[in-house]
Every structure is written in structure tokens, then in C-alpha cells.
Design a protein around this motif. Sequence first.
Motif, PDB file in Angstrom:
ATOM      1  N   VAL A  35       1.027  -1.379   0.083  1.00  0.00           N
ATOM      2  CA  VAL A  35      -0.075  -0.062   0.118  1.00  0.00           C
ATOM      3  C   VAL A  35       0.971   1.406  -0.252  1.00  0.00           C
ATOM      4  CG1 VAL A  35      -1.813   1.392   1.188  1.00  0.00           C
ATOM      5  CG2 VAL A  35      -1.832  -1.183   1.211  1.00  0.00           C
ATOM      6  N   ARG A  36       0.491   2.036  -0.958  1.00  0.00           N
ATOM      7  CA  ARG A  36       1.362   3.645  -0.809  1.00  0.00           C
ATOM      8  C   ARG A  36       0.419   4.673  -0.769  1.00  0.00           C
ATOM      9  NH1 ARG A  36       3.151   0.097  -5.161  1.00  0.00           N
ATOM     10  NH2 ARG A  36       5.482  -0.732  -4.994  1.00  0.00           N
ATOM     11  N   GLY A  37       1.059   5.647  -0.197  1.00  0.00           N
ATOM     12  CA  GLY A  37       0.076   6.858   0.016  1.00  0.00           C
ATOM     13  C   GLY A  37       1.050   7.944   0.161  1.00  0.00           C
ATOM     14  N   LEU A  38       0.406   9.303   0.414  1.00  0.00           N
ATOM     15  CA  LEU A  38       0.995  10.213   0.726  1.00  0.00           C
ATOM     16  C   LEU A  38       0.097  11.096   1.696  1.00  0.00           C
ATOM     17  CD1 LEU A  38       1.634  12.223  -2.736  1.00  0.00           C
ATOM     18  CD2 LEU A  38       3.369  11.317  -1.275  1.00  0.00           C
ATOM     19  N   ASP A  79     -11.620   1.217  -3.594  1.00  0.00           N
ATOM     20  CA  ASP A  79     -12.313   2.387  -2.847  1.00  0.00           C
ATOM     21  C   ASP A  79     -10.984   2.895  -1.852  1.00  0.00           C
ATOM     22  OD1 ASP A  79     -13.520   4.206  -1.263  1.00  0.00           O
ATOM     23  OD2 ASP A  79     -15.169   3.352  -0.686  1.00  0.00           O
ATOM     24  N   PRO A  80     -10.619   4.041  -2.093  1.00  0.00           N
ATOM     25  CA  PRO A  80      -9.629   4.776  -1.148  1.00  0.00           C
ATOM     26  C   PRO A  80      -9.833   4.538   0.422  1.00  0.00           C
ATOM     27  CG  PRO A  80     -10.041   6.034  -3.199  1.00  0.00           C
ATOM     28  CD  PRO A  80     -10.964   5.047  -3.231  1.00  0.00           C
ATOM     29  N   GLU A  81     -11.119   4.828   0.785  1.00  0.00           N
ATOM     30  CA  GLU A  81     -11.468   4.690   1.996  1.00  0.00           C
ATOM     31  C   GLU A  81     -11.472   3.244   2.641  1.00  0.00           C
ATOM     32  OE1 GLU A  81     -11.888   6.120   5.445  1.00  0.00           O
ATOM     33  OE2 GLU A  81     -12.491   7.659   3.969  1.00  0.00           O
ATOM     34  N   LEU A  82     -11.713   2.380   1.772  1.00  0.00           N
ATOM     35  CA  LEU A  82     -11.401   0.863   2.230  1.00  0.00           C
ATOM     36  C   LEU A  82      -9.981   0.532   2.313  1.00  0.00           C
ATOM     37  CD1 LEU A  82     -14.335  -0.994   0.413  1.00  0.00           C
ATOM     38  CD2 LEU A  82     -14.320  -0.168   2.621  1.00  0.00           C
ATOM     39  N   ILE A  83      -9.206   1.049   1.551  1.00  0.00           N
ATOM     40  CA  ILE A  83      -7.850   0.822   1.474  1.00  0.00           C
ATOM     41  C   ILE A  83      -7.270   1.406   2.805  1.00  0.00           C
ATOM     42  CG2 ILE A  83      -5.463   1.527   0.333  1.00  0.00           C
ATOM     43  CD1 ILE A  83      -6.816   1.436  -2.163  1.00  0.00           C
ATOM     44  N   ARG A  84      -7.692   2.758   3.188  1.00  0.00           N
ATOM     45  CA  ARG A  84      -6.949   3.152   4.419  1.00  0.00           C
ATOM     46  C   ARG A  84      -7.664   2.445   5.669  1.00  0.00           C
ATOM     47  NH1 ARG A  84      -7.756   9.657   4.998  1.00  0.00           N
ATOM     48  NH2 ARG A  84     -10.072   9.065   5.356  1.00  0.00           N
ATOM     49  N   LYS A  85      -8.738   2.132   5.633  1.00  0.00           N
ATOM     50  CA  LYS A  85      -9.319   1.171   6.677  1.00  0.00           C
ATOM     51  C   LYS A  85      -8.708  -0.062   6.914  1.00  0.00           C
ATOM     52  CE  LYS A  85     -13.930   3.107   6.868  1.00  0.00           C
ATOM     53  NZ  LYS A  85     -15.411   2.836   6.751  1.00  0.00           N
ATOM     54  N   LEU A  86      -8.281  -0.543   5.735  1.00  0.00           N
ATOM     55  CA  LEU A  86      -7.600  -2.052   5.364  1.00  0.00           C
ATOM     56  C   LEU A  86      -5.908  -1.746   6.251  1.00  0.00           C
ATOM     57  CD1 LEU A  86      -7.223  -5.087   5.054  1.00  0.00           C
ATOM     58  CD2 LEU A  86      -6.777  -4.065   2.783  1.00  0.00           C
ATOM     59  N   ILE A  97      -0.933   7.329   8.505  1.00  0.00           N
ATOM     60  CA  ILE A  97      -1.800   6.508   7.621  1.00  0.00           C
ATOM     61  C   ILE A  97      -3.274   6.950   7.957  1.00  0.00           C
ATOM     62  CG2 ILE A  97      -2.711   4.025   7.219  1.00  0.00           C
ATOM     63  CD1 ILE A  97       0.230   3.149   8.252  1.00  0.00           C
ATOM     64  N   GLU A  98      -3.688   7.350   9.045  1.00  0.00           N
ATOM     65  CA  GLU A  98      -4.984   7.508   9.218  1.00  0.00           C
ATOM     66  C   GLU A  98      -5.297   9.106   8.540  1.00  0.00           C
ATOM     67  OE1 GLU A  98      -6.226   5.342  13.504  1.00  0.00           O
ATOM     68  OE2 GLU A  98      -5.543   7.630  13.446  1.00  0.00           O
ATOM     69  N   SER A 154      -4.097  10.036   5.788  1.00  0.00           N
ATOM     70  CA  SER A 154      -3.428  10.067   4.496  1.00  0.00           C
ATOM     71  C   SER A 154      -4.351  10.832   3.386  1.00  0.00           C
ATOM     72  CB  SER A 154      -3.157   8.753   4.080  1.00  0.00           C
ATOM     73  OG  SER A 154      -4.386   7.913   4.075  1.00  0.00           O
ATOM     74  N   ASP A 155      -3.764  11.172   2.396  1.00  0.00           N
ATOM     75  CA  ASP A 155      -4.713  11.835   1.148  1.00  0.00           C
ATOM     76  C   ASP A 155      -5.300  10.729   0.501  1.00  0.00           C
ATOM     77  OD1 ASP A 155      -3.508  14.144   2.383  1.00  0.00           O
ATOM     78  OD2 ASP A 155      -1.841  14.235   0.536  1.00  0.00           O
ATOM     79  N   LEU A 156      -6.557  10.503   0.530  1.00  0.00           N
ATOM     80  CA  LEU A 156      -7.202   9.779  -0.179  1.00  0.00           C
ATOM     81  C   LEU A 156      -6.803   9.168  -1.735  1.00  0.00           C
ATOM     82  CD1 LEU A 156     -10.900   9.687   1.376  1.00  0.00           C
ATOM     83  CD2 LEU A 156      -9.311   8.090   1.899  1.00  0.00           C
ATOM     84  N   ASP A 157      -6.899  10.502  -2.159  1.00  0.00           N
ATOM     85  CA  ASP A 157      -6.634  10.169  -3.604  1.00  0.00           C
ATOM     86  C   ASP A 157      -5.044   9.571  -4.013  1.00  0.00           C
ATOM     87  OD1 ASP A 157      -8.916  11.585  -4.243  1.00  0.00           O
ATOM     88  OD2 ASP A 157      -8.124  13.485  -4.476  1.00  0.00           O
ATOM     89  N   SER A 158      -4.211   9.733  -3.016  1.00  0.00           N
ATOM     90  CA  SER A 158      -2.867   9.280  -3.252  1.00  0.00           C
ATOM     91  C   SER A 158      -2.825   7.700  -2.963  1.00  0.00           C
ATOM     92  CB  SER A 158      -1.780   9.704  -2.458  1.00  0.00           C
ATOM     93  OG  SER A 158      -2.127   9.508  -0.846  1.00  0.00           O
ATOM     94  N   LEU A 159      -3.805   7.043  -2.570  1.00  0.00           N
ATOM     95  CA  LEU A 159      -3.656   5.715  -1.996  1.00  0.00           C
ATOM     96  C   LEU A 159      -4.134   4.573  -2.989  1.00  0.00           C
ATOM     97  CD1 LEU A 159      -5.826   5.888   1.549  1.00  0.00           C
ATOM     98  CD2 LEU A 159      -3.405   6.147   1.021  1.00  0.00           C
ATOM     99  N   SER A 160      -3.054   3.615  -2.972  1.00  0.00           N
ATOM    100  CA  SER A 160      -3.111   2.604  -3.891  1.00  0.00           C
ATOM    101  C   SER A 160      -2.671   1.181  -3.274  1.00  0.00           C
ATOM    102  CB  SER A 160      -2.242   2.884  -5.204  1.00  0.00           C
ATOM    103  OG  SER A 160      -0.913   2.775  -4.855  1.00  0.00           O
TER     104      SER A 160
END
Length: 347
Positions: free
Chosen positions: A123-126, A177-184, A200-201, A203-209
Motif C-alpha cells: 500500500v502506498r500513499g501520501l 475504494d480509497p477509504e477501504l484501503i485506508r481502513k484496511l 496512515i489515518e 493520508s490523502d485519499l486520492d494518493s492511496l493505492s
Amino acid sequence: MGGGHLISLVLEMCSETRLFLFKEDRTYGLTKETSNSQYHFPRCLKRSDLIKALADALPPETVRFGYKVVAVTMDPKNMFPTLTLNNGSSIRAKVLIGCDGSNSVVADFLGIKPTRLFALCAVRGLTSYPNGHVFSPELVRIKRDRVMVGRIPVDNNLVYWFVTVPLSWLDRKFPDDPELIRKLTTKITEGFPSDAVEMIEGSDLDSLSITHLRYHAPWEMLVGRFRRGPITVAGDAMHAMGPFLGQGGSAALEDAVVLARNLGRKIASLSPYERGKEIMTDKIGQAFDQYVEERRMRMVRLATQAYLTGLILGSPPMSITKFIAAIIMVILFRDRNEHAKFDCGNL
């Protein structure tokens, strides 16, 4: 290539890498690797900034965004490739360099074996900090059980982070869904230091993968054929590897320098009378062959180090695979920062 502009994008120069082994609110096995040169340290910048810097250094409309190559064919008479795009149009080219990633259509045309799958996903994010963050300008990796969290600042207000986790811990179908990625990801990192969890909590949703990590096998790179006529590949299309060394983007830029240097030398050696179609095509093929051979062992070493690191991270504790991979790593890569000291030369 606008090198000065690229360097100016890097707002924080990171001089250290640290690894923490974390368990039950205590930290074990702290290691610190400090570079002895101003050039050998991690630097982080946004992919969009890098693409913009490279594109802005070219004449207007040289780069066309939003298109995807879906097929490649070659004229058997003149060896010129034709690219079919996702909108149904086509481009007839004299030279084709495939930089279309780990699922490369150009690599498939060349007969390069497809990428394999690690037993890991990432999982990657900003995360943005409007009032500034407190993190030092360094790459920090925190490992707990078989999960690793890493972070590195991009600038004073933005932090890039990643989480690697064994594939067996997740469902086969990754959430979109970015929100589900963040929760996971928040659930996976329970028990990690509070600043990592909060990062992580927030994080910018648009950046999550979330992706299943892929790689080209090092032993296949050793003998692989990466050129056919005026066609070759570069970047992940040539040498996809796990992100464990942070060298994927750097290796692609090395490819560009070596490729441009070899092409420039061959073309410059031609007289005006030799620049006919057949001679030019032959010289381009020679330049591509030199580029491939110059890059081959560099890529094999990088891919091997990344592959062994992936095995160590993805294998269960005390497994024979992990033990053997660790031994080979010690034998082949005593200096764990050697990969960052490579000099691909000048244009």
C-alpha cells in the motif's frame, strides 16, 4: 533533460536510512546507515513532479498524455514498427523504445518473459501536514512481525509512506475504494508507533493505492533478449523489481542516460552520405545492442538484491527460504548501499 530543475524539486535531502524492529511498545535492533557522500542518499519526489519536469524540458507537444499502446506490429520489409493505440488510431515509427511498465506491450512483442508475483503486496500513499511535520529528512522503516511500514519526507509538509504485507494476510481481491484501503491499512498496522498509525489515518485519499508486487526474475534478465530491429525497452518494461531498494525510478533514468549516449554516438559517427534508411536502421540496432549489454549486469545485480530482500520480507519467520536468502544476501551484498553508489556516466 533539465537535471538542474529536477534537483530543485527535491526539497529535503535525506542522509540516513534507519530500520526499527518493533514489538509490544519497545524498539529492538536499531540500525543506522549513513552515507559518506553527498550524492549517496535517498531522495523522494512526487511522480507527477518528475513527469512534469521531464516533459517541460522537451519542445511543446512532444509528449502526448492519455494514450495507451495496445498492440505492436512490425513491417517485414522495412522493419518499421506500428503502434495501435487504445482509441483505435495508429502510429508508424522508425524507432520504438517501450517504457510502458511492468505489463509492457512492447516487452511482450519482444518475447520478454512476463513478470512474476512476490508473495507480498504494498500500500502506498501520501500524507499532508499543513502546519509541517516533525519527521527527520531520512528514510525510516519499521518492521513488526511480517509487516513493514516505511516513510520518507517529500518536503516540510508532505510525507510519502508505504506498507508491505504478506499476500496471505489479505483477500485475493484488493479493494478499489480509497477509504477501504485506508481502513484496511490502519487495521494491518495496529500496534505500530502512534505517529505511523496517525500518518496512515490522515493520508490523502486520492494518493492511496494497493498492488501485488511484481518482478522480472534476475536469471531471465541475464540471458534475455531486449532488442529486435529498431525496438527496445527501458524502465520497468525491461527490469521490473520490488520497491525494497527504492531504485526503480533511478534505474529508469540511468537507462535513459545510457540509451541516449549510445544513440548519440552512433548517429554522430555517420556522415551526411550515410544517413540513408538502411544504414541508419543498422546503426540504431547497434546502439541498442550496446545499451542492453551496458545495462544488463547492473540490472541483474539490482534485481537480485531486490528479489532476495523480497524473499526475506515475505517468508515466514525461521523458514529455510528466509535463511538461505539472508546468507546469499550477506555473501553478494556486504555493502547494502552499494547499489546507490553506481555511476552510469555522462550523456
